[in-house]
Structure formats: C-alpha cells, structure tokens
Design an enzyme around this catalytic site. Structure first.
Site, PDB file in Angstrom:
ATOM      1  N   GLU A 148      -3.363   2.598   5.673  1.00  0.00           N
ATOM      2  CA  GLU A 148      -3.416   3.961   4.770  1.00  0.00           C
ATOM      3  C   GLU A 148      -4.237   4.990   5.065  1.00  0.00           C
ATOM      4  O   GLU A 148      -3.711   6.077   4.752  1.00  0.00           O
ATOM      5  CB  GLU A 148      -3.612   3.249   3.324  1.00  0.00           C
ATOM      6  CG  GLU A 148      -3.015   2.143   2.851  1.00  0.00           C
ATOM      7  CD  GLU A 148      -1.374   2.302   2.851  1.00  0.00           C
ATOM      8  OE1 GLU A 148      -0.800   3.291   2.989  1.00  0.00           O
ATOM      9  OE2 GLU A 148      -0.728   1.211   2.929  1.00  0.00           O
ATOM     10  N   GLY A 167       0.730  -1.370   0.121  1.00  0.00           N
ATOM     11  CA  GLY A 167       0.131  -0.070  -0.061  1.00  0.00           C
ATOM     12  C   GLY A 167       0.776   1.315  -0.169  1.00  0.00           C
ATOM     13  O   GLY A 167       2.187   1.295   0.220  1.00  0.00           O
ATOM     14  N   CYS A 186       5.977  -0.167   7.553  1.00  0.00           N
ATOM     15  CA  CYS A 186       5.636   0.879   6.757  1.00  0.00           C
ATOM     16  C   CYS A 186       6.935   1.281   6.011  1.00  0.00           C
ATOM     17  O   CYS A 186       8.066   1.244   6.638  1.00  0.00           O
ATOM     18  CB  CYS A 186       5.098   2.075   7.869  1.00  0.00           C
ATOM     19  SG  CYS A 186       4.659   3.630   7.009  1.00  0.00           S
TER      20      CYS A 186
HETATM   21  O1  GNR Z   1       3.954  -2.611   2.545  1.00  0.00           O
HETATM   22  C1  GNR Z   1       3.553  -2.668   3.464  1.00  0.00           C
HETATM   23  N1  GNR Z   1       3.366  -3.682   4.240  1.00  0.00           N
HETATM   24  C2  GNR Z   1       2.335  -3.602   5.413  1.00  0.00           C
HETATM   25  C3  GNR Z   1       2.256  -4.741   6.293  1.00  0.00           C
HETATM   26  C4  GNR Z   1       1.441  -4.753   7.298  1.00  0.00           C
HETATM   27  C5  GNR Z   1       0.575  -3.790   7.647  1.00  0.00           C
HETATM   28  C6  GNR Z   1       0.465  -2.703   6.878  1.00  0.00           C
HETATM   29  C7  GNR Z   1       1.452  -2.632   5.717  1.00  0.00           C
HETATM   30  S1  GNR Z   1       1.315  -1.175   4.723  1.00  0.00           S
HETATM   31  C8  GNR Z   1       3.051  -1.360   4.101  1.00  0.00           C
HETATM   32  C9  GNR Z   1       3.246   0.064   3.121  1.00  0.00           C
HETATM   33  C10 GNR Z   1       2.961   1.231   3.773  1.00  0.00           C
HETATM   34  O2  GNR Z   1       3.820   1.894   4.280  1.00  0.00           O
HETATM   35  N2  GNR Z   1       2.016   1.768   3.361  1.00  0.00           N
HETATM   36  O3  GNR Z   1       1.510   2.898   3.897  1.00  0.00           O
HETATM   37 NI    NI Z   2       2.774   3.125   5.902  1.00  0.00          NI
END
Ligand code: GNR
Ligand code: NI
Length: 169
Positions: free
Chosen positions: A134, A46, A91
């Site tokens: 997100e 995401g 993240c």
């Molecule tokens: O790539 C991402 N993996 C993830 C794993 C567990 C819970 C949330 C995420 S989101 C993250 C990408 C990201 O930072 N999105 O804002």
């Molecule tokens: Ni994130």
C-alpha cells in the site's frame, strides 16, 4: 456510504505521488468509511487512496477473515525493515494477475489514525506485506514494477487483450 471506482493498470493516475494530509474533517472520515466499504466489497485486504483517484497519503487495511482488524494509516512511514520474504501478490488495480514479490519480513510503521493521533505498529507476515504494497501505491509504485521486463511485457499484452474483450462485450 458509497463504493468508489478503482483505477486499473496501466492508468497513468496510478503513478501519482500522494500528498500528506493535515486536516482531519468529517468529510475525510466519510471518505475513509467509503474506502473500507470498497475494499471489503472488492474483496481485498488493503486499499490505497491512489487507487480510488484521491492523491493523499491514506491507506486502509484489514487482513483478517472476518473484517475484525481494520487499520487506517495516514501519512504512514516505515521506520524499520528487517529480513526478506517472498509472497505471491495481487492488486485490485491489476485484476487477475499474481506474481511473487520479495519484501521485508518485519517492519515498523508510524502513522496517524483517522483522528490525527500518532501511533506506531510492528508487523510481520501478510500484514507487513500488505503495508509495504500500500505504501508503494502512495508513491506511484505498483507490485508489477518489481517484475522482469519480459514478465511486464506479458502483463501489458494480457491487459490489452482484456481491454479489447471489455470493449466488444
Ligand atoms: O487484496 C489484495 N491482496 C494482496 C495479496 C497479496 C499482497 C498484497 C495484496 S494487496 C491487495 C489489495 C490491493 O491492491 N491493495 O493495494
Ligand atoms: Ni494494490
């Protein structure tokens, strides 16, 4: 297409509250493509516009293993939450750091797609976790905000160390 730079914690711009989008232009669609490319390249499941220093209510998500389930949410709103579930989160804005966070298990989200058309989606599992993660970004919130003060302190120290390593490399 272009790869966008991702802001990293504790950059204060990650605390910006995103504004709604009300124009659906070619320019916006190109930007959405760039966000998908940046997310897949990272790689991540995401990416919120806040993370690439664009402070509008826009996120892209794909929790599939083969880039087969791309979702774009514009002006998203969670209309229903149920249950609770703990998931280890990471993240792209907090590199090399993972921690357990409790989120709602089942959610309903309503949003606009990249053409400005409204849709509603029920989600559970990793998709539900990711949507909540997100949407937090769009409100200037990070998953590390849910941690105890001690764990947040440890994270700050770790990030300072990483920044020093980077500076001397
Ligand atoms: O790539 C991402 N993996 C993830 C794993 C567990 C819970 C949330 C995420 S989101 C993250 C990408 C990201 O930072 N999105 O804002
Ligand atoms: Ni994130």
């Amino acid at each position: 297409m272009a790869l966008l730079d991702i802001l990293t914690f504790p950059d204060p711009r990650l605390r910006t509250k995103a504004k709604p989008i009300n124009e659906f232009t070619d320019e916006l669609n190109t930007f959405i493509d760039d966000m998908f490319e940046t997310m897949y390249d990272a790689p991540g499941i995401g990416l919120a516009a806040t993370q690439v220093n664009f402070h509008k209510q826009l996120v892209v998500i794909d929790v599939s293993e083969d880039k087969s389930e791309p979702y774009c949410f514009i002006n998203p709103e969670i209309t229903h939450k149920e249950g609770a579930e703990v998931c280890q989160e990471g993240c792209l804005s907090v590199p090399e750091f993972f921690a357990d966070v409790t989120r709602a298990e089942n959610i309903t989200v309503k949003a606009l797609d990249r053409n400005g058309k409204a849709f509603e989606l029920e989600a559970d599992g990793l998709l539900a976790v990711c949507i909540q993660h997100e949407l937090d970004h769009l409100n200037g919130k990070l998953f590390v905000d849910y941690l105890s003060p001690l764990k947040q302190q440890r994270l700050r120290k770790k990030m300072e160390k990483l920044a020093k390593q980077k500076a001397s490399a």
